[in-house]
Design an enzyme around this catalytic site. Structure first.
Site, PDB file in Angstrom:
ATOM      1  CE1 TYR A 216      -4.205  -1.497   4.922  1.00 40.35           C
ATOM      2  CE2 TYR A 216      -3.387   0.384   4.519  1.00 40.35           C
ATOM      3  CZ  TYR A 216      -3.893  -1.027   3.748  1.00 40.35           C
ATOM      4  OH  TYR A 216      -3.673  -1.084   2.446  1.00 40.35           O
TER       5      TYR A 216
ATOM      6  CB  SER B 104      -0.710   0.231   1.487  1.00 38.75           C
ATOM      7  OG  SER B 104      -1.298   1.499   1.317  1.00 38.75           O
TER       8      SER B 104
HETATM    9  N1  LIG Z   1      -9.372  -0.253  -1.675  1.00 41.38           N
HETATM   10  C1  LIG Z   1      -7.287   0.509  -1.164  1.00 41.38           C
HETATM   11  O1  LIG Z   1      -8.122   1.750  -1.987  1.00 41.38           O
HETATM   12  C2  LIG Z   1      -6.458  -0.114  -1.200  1.00 41.38           C
HETATM   13  C3  LIG Z   1      -5.233   0.854  -1.493  1.00 41.38           C
HETATM   14  C4  LIG Z   1      -3.885  -0.321  -1.256  1.00 41.38           C
HETATM   15  C5  LIG Z   1      -3.758  -1.511  -0.369  1.00 41.38           C
HETATM   16  N2  LIG Z   1      -5.485  -2.078  -0.023  1.00 41.38           N
HETATM   17  C6  LIG Z   1      -4.923  -3.684   0.014  1.00 41.38           C
HETATM   18  O2  LIG Z   1      -5.473  -4.540  -1.221  1.00 41.38           O
HETATM   19  C7  LIG Z   1      -5.980  -6.129  -0.644  1.00 41.38           C
HETATM   20  C8  LIG Z   1      -7.513  -6.225  -1.047  1.00 41.38           C
HETATM   21  O3  LIG Z   1      -8.008  -4.554  -0.518  1.00 41.38           O
HETATM   22  P1  LIG Z   1      -9.373  -4.162  -0.351  1.00 41.38           P
HETATM   23  O4  LIG Z   1     -10.095  -3.126  -0.906  1.00 41.38           O
HETATM   24  O5  LIG Z   1      -9.930  -5.720  -2.475  1.00 41.38           O
HETATM   25  O6  LIG Z   1     -10.209  -4.528   0.605  1.00 41.38           O
HETATM   26  P2  LIG Z   1     -11.100  -6.072   0.561  1.00 41.38           P
HETATM   27  O7  LIG Z   1     -11.690  -6.069   2.323  1.00 41.38           O
HETATM   28  O8  LIG Z   1     -12.494  -5.484  -0.351  1.00 41.38           O
HETATM   29  O9  LIG Z   1     -11.408  -7.657   0.315  1.00 41.38           O
HETATM   30  C9  LIG Z   1     -10.296  -8.054   1.862  1.00 41.38           C
HETATM   31  C10 LIG Z   1     -10.499  -9.585   1.911  1.00 41.38           C
HETATM   32  O10 LIG Z   1      -9.600 -10.224   2.316  1.00 41.38           O
HETATM   33  C11 LIG Z   1     -10.494 -11.263   2.964  1.00 41.38           C
HETATM   34  N3  LIG Z   1     -10.094 -11.823   3.992  1.00 41.38           N
HETATM   35  C12 LIG Z   1      -9.907 -10.667   5.649  1.00 41.38           C
HETATM   36  N4  LIG Z   1      -9.408 -11.345   6.414  1.00 41.38           N
HETATM   37  C13 LIG Z   1      -8.496 -12.832   6.003  1.00 41.38           C
HETATM   38  C14 LIG Z   1      -8.727 -13.630   6.341  1.00 41.38           C
HETATM   39  N5  LIG Z   1      -8.022 -14.206   7.677  1.00 41.38           N
HETATM   40  N6  LIG Z   1      -8.139 -15.131   5.718  1.00 41.38           N
HETATM   41  C15 LIG Z   1      -8.138 -14.683   4.024  1.00 41.38           C
HETATM   42  N7  LIG Z   1      -9.024 -13.503   3.836  1.00 41.38           N
HETATM   43  C16 LIG Z   1      -9.895 -13.005   4.092  1.00 41.38           C
HETATM   44  C17 LIG Z   1     -11.409 -10.939   3.026  1.00 41.38           C
HETATM   45  O11 LIG Z   1     -12.905 -11.442   3.505  1.00 41.38           O
HETATM   46  C18 LIG Z   1     -12.763  -9.786   2.422  1.00 41.38           C
HETATM   47  O12 LIG Z   1     -12.814 -10.599   0.979  1.00 41.38           O
HETATM   48  C19 LIG Z   1      -5.904  -5.756   1.091  1.00 41.38           C
HETATM   49  O13 LIG Z   1      -4.262  -6.148   0.865  1.00 41.38           O
HETATM   50  C20 LIG Z   1      -5.269  -3.646   1.581  1.00 41.38           C
HETATM   51  O14 LIG Z   1      -4.439  -3.232   2.306  1.00 41.38           O
HETATM   52  C21 LIG Z   1      -5.865  -1.713  -1.016  1.00 41.38           C
END
Ligand SMILES: NC(=O)c1ccc[n+]([C@@H]2O[C@H](COP(=O)([O-])OP(=O)(O)OC[C@H]3O[C@@H](n4cnc5c(N)ncnc54)[C@H](O)[C@@H]3O)[C@@H](O)[C@H]2O)c1
Length: 243
Positions: free
Chosen positions: A152, A138
């Site tokens: 985080y 991130s």
């Molecule tokens: N959305 C953003 O703006 C953004 C920005 C930077 C980084 N990220 C990173 O991208 C990745 C995905 O984010 P997203 O926006 O799709 O979030 P999201 O919440 O839509 O997806 C995350 C998924 O991880 C699953 N999860 C959580 N805990 C878990 C566990 N213990 N075991 C297995 N699965 C688990 C959740 O059920 C969910 O389906 C994350 O690592 C997040 O930190 C997102």
């Protein structure tokens, strides 16, 4: 270019917004998929959508055992593993002064420990196929999150550093890289109040949020054509921060 025919990819957090975008893009490029998530309904629905080339695997990757079970299930089903996408993550908004030890343990386990132990479990299989590991870091791991996400931020910085260290240990067989998304149009960012979102957009040179598909395309590049990259983190942040 960018094809994944005959390749097997395991995606953690596959039921989420970025994970499901990666799954759909990888499938469109010919990959077979192990879709791993704690959200059983989510991965079942996605596997159904993506045909018999996709298997749903409910697993909690916050423990080393959960990571091992997910990798074992994928290899048992497909007999090989070519790409691991460490994408599962959580970003609870907790002010630094209110964060507890339980918050720390949970966020570190889901975001950081999962990357480490899924990579460890997958490594012997990836060595055989000269495979790829791609982890979702991130912007927060580069610059520190703007609002109430200090733990985080630490986990995402750790992913960037562990990517480099693991890349050295698995070379020359497996490449290990990361993608660091900025502000992506998703629930994680849309929790911000409209005025904060507007202020945020003014600091991003491309003047908009990124899309989950744009993150997925950076991950696809590392899974396919990015053959001379290892230990790298690609920023997909609209120029929000330029290194
Ligand atoms: N959305 C953003 O703006 C953004 C920005 C930077 C980084 N990220 C990173 O991208 C990745 C995905 O984010 P997203 O926006 O799709 O979030 P999201 O919440 O839509 O997806 C995350 C998924 O991880 C699953 N999860 C959580 N805990 C878990 C566990 N213990 N075991 C297995 N699965 C688990 C959740 O059920 C969910 O389906 C994350 O690592 C997040 O930190 C997102």
């Amino acid at each position: 270019m960018f094809r994944l025919d005959g390749k097997v990819a395991l995606i953690t957090g596959a039921a989420g917004e970025i994970g499901s975008a990666v799954a759909r893009l990888f499938r469109s490029q010919g990959a077979s998929l192990a879709l791993v998530d704690v959200n059983q309904q989510g991965v079942l629905a996605l596997a159904e959508e993506l045909s018999e080339a996709a298997m749903a695997c409910q697993a909690d990757v916050s423990t080393a055992g959960g990571c091992r079970r997910a990798v074992d299930a994928a290899v048992e089903r497909f007999q090989r593993l070519d790409v691991l996408v460490n994408n599962a993550g959580i970003c609870p908004r907790i002010p630094f002064l209110k964060s507890t030890e339980e918050d720390w343990d949970r966020i570190v386990a889901v975001n950081q420990k999962s990357m480490y132990f899924c990579s460890q479990a997958a490594a012997p299989h990836l060595r055989r196929t000269k495979g790829r590991i791609i982890s979702v870091a991130s912007y927060a791991g580069r610059a520190g999150a703007a609002a109430n996400a200090s733990i985080y931020s630490g986990t995402k910085g750790a992913i960037i550093a562990m990517t480099k260290a693991i890349a050295r240990e698995l070379a020359p067989d497996v490449t290990v890289n990361a993608v660091a998304p900025g502000a992506i149009d998703s629930a994680m960012v849309n929790v911000l109040a409209p005025d904060r979102l507007q202020a945020l957009l003014q600091t991003i040179p491309l003047q908009r949020l990124g899309t989950v598909d744009e993150v997925a395309k950076a991950i696809l590049f590392l899974a396919t054509e990015g053959s001379y990259m290892t230990g790298a983190t690609i920023d997909a942040n609209g120029g929000w921060m330029m290194l």
